[in-house]
Design a protein around this motif. Structure first.
Motif, PDB file in Angstrom:
ATOM      1  N   MET A   1       0.800  -1.123   0.108  1.00  0.00           N
ATOM      2  CA  MET A   1      -0.107  -0.044  -0.004  1.00  0.00           C
ATOM      3  C   MET A   1       0.797   1.170  -0.043  1.00  0.00           C
ATOM      4  SD  MET A   1      -3.439   0.475   2.382  1.00  0.00           S
ATOM      5  CE  MET A   1      -3.949  -0.914   1.962  1.00  0.00           C
ATOM      6  N   ILE A   2       0.575   2.204  -0.978  1.00  0.00           N
ATOM      7  CA  ILE A   2       1.270   3.476  -1.043  1.00  0.00           C
ATOM      8  C   ILE A   2       0.495   4.608  -0.641  1.00  0.00           C
ATOM      9  CG2 ILE A   2       2.792   4.876  -2.634  1.00  0.00           C
ATOM     10  CD1 ILE A   2       3.407   2.378  -4.101  1.00  0.00           C
ATOM     11  N   VAL A   3       1.045   5.539   0.258  1.00  0.00           N
ATOM     12  CA  VAL A   3       0.176   6.474   0.105  1.00  0.00           C
ATOM     13  C   VAL A   3       1.103   7.928  -0.139  1.00  0.00           C
ATOM     14  CG1 VAL A   3      -1.607   5.911   1.859  1.00  0.00           C
ATOM     15  CG2 VAL A   3       0.722   6.913   2.712  1.00  0.00           C
ATOM     16  N   VAL A   4       0.665   9.025  -0.822  1.00  0.00           N
ATOM     17  CA  VAL A   4       1.102  10.118  -0.868  1.00  0.00           C
ATOM     18  C   VAL A   4       0.508  11.134  -0.006  1.00  0.00           C
ATOM     19  CG1 VAL A   4       1.740  12.089  -2.425  1.00  0.00           C
ATOM     20  CG2 VAL A   4       2.042   9.637  -3.194  1.00  0.00           C
ATOM     21  N   LEU A   5       1.158  11.518   0.962  1.00  0.00           N
ATOM     22  CA  LEU A   5       0.373  12.516   1.770  1.00  0.00           C
ATOM     23  C   LEU A   5       1.084  13.976   1.544  1.00  0.00           C
ATOM     24  CD1 LEU A   5       2.129  13.134   4.689  1.00  0.00           C
ATOM     25  CD2 LEU A   5       1.177  10.963   5.144  1.00  0.00           C
ATOM     26  N   GLN A   6      -0.028  14.822   1.741  1.00  0.00           N
ATOM     27  CA  GLN A   6       0.506  16.385   1.625  1.00  0.00           C
ATOM     28  C   GLN A   6      -0.556  17.085   2.655  1.00  0.00           C
ATOM     29  OE1 GLN A   6      -1.002  16.669  -2.668  1.00  0.00           O
ATOM     30  NE2 GLN A   6       1.174  17.446  -2.920  1.00  0.00           N
ATOM     31  N   ILE A  29      -4.640  12.941   1.153  1.00  0.00           N
ATOM     32  CA  ILE A  29      -3.923  11.438   0.956  1.00  0.00           C
ATOM     33  C   ILE A  29      -4.265  10.886  -0.165  1.00  0.00           C
ATOM     34  CG2 ILE A  29      -3.320   9.560   1.919  1.00  0.00           C
ATOM     35  CD1 ILE A  29      -3.762  10.599   4.822  1.00  0.00           C
ATOM     36  N   LEU A  30      -3.510  10.555  -1.155  1.00  0.00           N
ATOM     37  CA  LEU A  30      -3.635   9.679  -2.150  1.00  0.00           C
ATOM     38  C   LEU A  30      -3.199   8.411  -1.849  1.00  0.00           C
ATOM     39  CD1 LEU A  30      -2.116  11.750  -5.057  1.00  0.00           C
ATOM     40  CD2 LEU A  30      -4.442  11.608  -4.431  1.00  0.00           C
ATOM     41  N   ILE A  31      -4.086   7.282  -2.017  1.00  0.00           N
ATOM     42  CA  ILE A  31      -3.833   5.878  -1.626  1.00  0.00           C
ATOM     43  C   ILE A  31      -3.770   4.888  -2.786  1.00  0.00           C
ATOM     44  CG2 ILE A  31      -5.956   5.639  -0.852  1.00  0.00           C
ATOM     45  CD1 ILE A  31      -4.927   3.455   1.350  1.00  0.00           C
ATOM     46  N   GLY A  32      -2.641   4.218  -2.973  1.00  0.00           N
ATOM     47  CA  GLY A  32      -2.968   3.135  -3.936  1.00  0.00           C
ATOM     48  C   GLY A  32      -2.705   1.626  -3.210  1.00  0.00           C
ATOM     49  N   ILE A  33      -3.458   0.831  -3.762  1.00  0.00           N
ATOM     50  CA  ILE A  33      -3.648  -0.454  -3.025  1.00  0.00           C
ATOM     51  C   ILE A  33      -3.236  -1.610  -4.061  1.00  0.00           C
ATOM     52  CG2 ILE A  33      -5.219  -2.235  -1.916  1.00  0.00           C
ATOM     53  CD1 ILE A  33      -7.172   0.558  -1.262  1.00  0.00           C
ATOM     54  N   GLU A  34      -2.408  -2.354  -3.534  1.00  0.00           N
ATOM     55  CA  GLU A  34      -1.914  -3.383  -4.498  1.00  0.00           C
ATOM     56  C   GLU A  34      -2.601  -5.026  -4.076  1.00  0.00           C
ATOM     57  OE1 GLU A  34       2.257  -5.374  -3.767  1.00  0.00           O
ATOM     58  OE2 GLU A  34       2.284  -3.454  -3.557  1.00  0.00           O
ATOM     59  N   GLU A  35      -2.562  -5.894  -5.147  1.00  0.00           N
ATOM     60  CA  GLU A  35      -3.029  -7.172  -4.862  1.00  0.00           C
ATOM     61  C   GLU A  35      -2.516  -7.603  -3.384  1.00  0.00           C
ATOM     62  OE1 GLU A  35      -5.358  -8.777  -6.389  1.00  0.00           O
ATOM     63  OE2 GLU A  35      -5.483  -7.258  -8.143  1.00  0.00           O
ATOM     64  N   ALA A  36      -1.307  -7.487  -2.757  1.00  0.00           N
ATOM     65  CA  ALA A  36      -0.771  -8.358  -1.841  1.00  0.00           C
ATOM     66  C   ALA A  36      -1.017  -7.400  -0.701  1.00  0.00           C
ATOM     67  CB  ALA A  36       0.632  -8.211  -2.003  1.00  0.00           C
ATOM     68  N   ASP A  37      -1.659  -6.336  -0.752  1.00  0.00           N
ATOM     69  CA  ASP A  37      -1.967  -5.612   0.674  1.00  0.00           C
ATOM     70  C   ASP A  37      -3.166  -6.185   1.645  1.00  0.00           C
ATOM     71  OD1 ASP A  37      -0.285  -3.572   0.155  1.00  0.00           O
ATOM     72  OD2 ASP A  37      -1.691  -2.457  -0.973  1.00  0.00           O
ATOM     73  N   GLY A  38      -3.110  -6.215   2.890  1.00  0.00           N
ATOM     74  CA  GLY A  38      -3.961  -6.388   3.639  1.00  0.00           C
ATOM     75  C   GLY A  38      -4.258  -5.662   4.860  1.00  0.00           C
ATOM     76  N   ALA A 102      -9.634  -3.929  -3.706  1.00  0.00           N
ATOM     77  CA  ALA A 102      -9.316  -2.596  -3.347  1.00  0.00           C
ATOM     78  C   ALA A 102     -10.327  -1.816  -2.760  1.00  0.00           C
ATOM     79  CB  ALA A 102      -8.784  -1.809  -4.431  1.00  0.00           C
ATOM     80  N   ILE A 103     -11.440  -1.991  -2.925  1.00  0.00           N
ATOM     81  CA  ILE A 103     -12.773  -1.273  -2.353  1.00  0.00           C
ATOM     82  C   ILE A 103     -12.963  -1.768  -1.072  1.00  0.00           C
ATOM     83  CG2 ILE A 103     -15.264  -0.889  -2.447  1.00  0.00           C
ATOM     84  CD1 ILE A 103     -14.976  -1.085  -5.538  1.00  0.00           C
ATOM     85  N   PRO A 104     -12.900  -2.856  -0.604  1.00  0.00           N
ATOM     86  CA  PRO A 104     -13.025  -3.405   0.853  1.00  0.00           C
ATOM     87  C   PRO A 104     -11.850  -2.732   1.637  1.00  0.00           C
ATOM     88  CG  PRO A 104     -13.510  -5.268  -0.551  1.00  0.00           C
ATOM     89  CD  PRO A 104     -13.032  -4.398  -1.610  1.00  0.00           C
ATOM     90  N   LEU A 105     -10.630  -2.820   1.221  1.00  0.00           N
ATOM     91  CA  LEU A 105      -9.418  -2.295   1.947  1.00  0.00           C
ATOM     92  C   LEU A 105      -9.494  -0.697   2.184  1.00  0.00           C
ATOM     93  CD1 LEU A 105      -6.593  -4.519   0.381  1.00  0.00           C
ATOM     94  CD2 LEU A 105      -7.534  -4.444   2.865  1.00  0.00           C
ATOM     95  N   TYR A 106     -10.061  -0.070   1.021  1.00  0.00           N
ATOM     96  CA  TYR A 106     -10.154   1.339   0.823  1.00  0.00           C
ATOM     97  C   TYR A 106     -11.103   1.866   2.150  1.00  0.00           C
ATOM     98  CZ  TYR A 106     -11.491   6.086  -0.830  1.00  0.00           C
ATOM     99  OH  TYR A 106     -11.787   7.580  -0.870  1.00  0.00           O
ATOM    100  N   ASN A 107     -12.352   1.142   2.048  1.00  0.00           N
ATOM    101  CA  ASN A 107     -13.264   1.336   3.160  1.00  0.00           C
ATOM    102  C   ASN A 107     -12.566   0.928   4.490  1.00  0.00           C
ATOM    103  OD1 ASN A 107     -15.233   2.067   1.103  1.00  0.00           O
ATOM    104  ND2 ASN A 107     -15.953   0.189   0.931  1.00  0.00           N
ATOM    105  N   GLN A 108     -12.165  -0.054   4.397  1.00  0.00           N
ATOM    106  CA  GLN A 108     -11.653  -0.306   5.905  1.00  0.00           C
ATOM    107  C   GLN A 108     -10.486   0.510   6.554  1.00  0.00           C
ATOM    108  OE1 GLN A 108      -9.459  -4.308   6.234  1.00  0.00           O
ATOM    109  NE2 GLN A 108      -9.247  -3.981   8.437  1.00  0.00           N
ATOM    110  N   MET A 109      -9.605   1.165   5.472  1.00  0.00           N
ATOM    111  CA  MET A 109      -8.822   2.435   5.759  1.00  0.00           C
ATOM    112  C   MET A 109      -9.373   3.536   6.335  1.00  0.00           C
ATOM    113  SD  MET A 109      -5.675   3.646   6.260  1.00  0.00           S
ATOM    114  CE  MET A 109      -4.238   3.069   5.464  1.00  0.00           C
ATOM    115  N   ILE A 110     -10.705   3.817   5.659  1.00  0.00           N
ATOM    116  CA  ILE A 110     -11.602   5.073   6.109  1.00  0.00           C
ATOM    117  C   ILE A 110     -11.947   4.584   7.495  1.00  0.00           C
ATOM    118  CG2 ILE A 110     -13.782   6.167   5.559  1.00  0.00           C
ATOM    119  CD1 ILE A 110     -13.351   5.591   2.653  1.00  0.00           C
TER     120      ILE A 110
END
Length: 150
Positions: A1-6, A29-38, A102-110
């Protein structure tokens, strides 16, 4: 998981010409989620985001966290952060997680950020064509990759 935070003094996101979210002082924060993220990536990143000391104290030294300044968050999903540009001139997004992951992980991050911050955060809309505006304060821009935490 990559984030760019400003660090921002303000930020907003529009979808179809309508404001979806706006924040004042805080982090865009921009967040990029990859297949291996959890979940472990989410927990680690959320803790890092909320406690990273990048806001100025009374002496102008970056010594305060988002929590310390009671800041806000605007979180935007951006699969292009997972682009590979090693070969050729067309980026490859092979590492980017498909929506079913990605959607469930994005929602979980929120959910984790809201719980730990103690308030609602602003968000974009996964997969939407978004127009993001911000005033980068500093400027302060930091890239964090959860795979580089060890």
């Amino acid at each position: 998981m990559i984030v760019v935070l400003q660090r921002v003094s303000e930020a907003s996101v529009k979808i179809d010409g309508e404001f979806k979210a706006e924040i004042g002082i805080g982090l865009m924060i921009l967040i990029g989620i990859e297949e291996a993220d959890g979940e472990e990536d989410i927990i680690w990143l959320a803790n890092k985001i909320l406690n990273l000391r990048i806001f100025p104290d009374e002496n102008g030294v970056m010594n305060k966290s988002l929590i310390d300044v009671d800041g806000e968050i605007l979180l935007i999903s951006q699969f292009t952060l997972q682009a590979s540009t090693k070969k050729g001139n067309r980026p490859s997004y092979i590492k980017a997680a498909k929506p079913d992951i990605a959607i469930p992980l994005y929602n979980q991050m929120i959910q984790v950020l809201e719980k730990d911050l103690g308030k609602q955060i602003g968000t974009g809309e996964f997969g939407a064509d978004m127009k993001v505006a911000l005033v980068n304060d500093g400027p302060v821009t930091i890239l964090i990759d959860s795979k580089n935490r060890i």
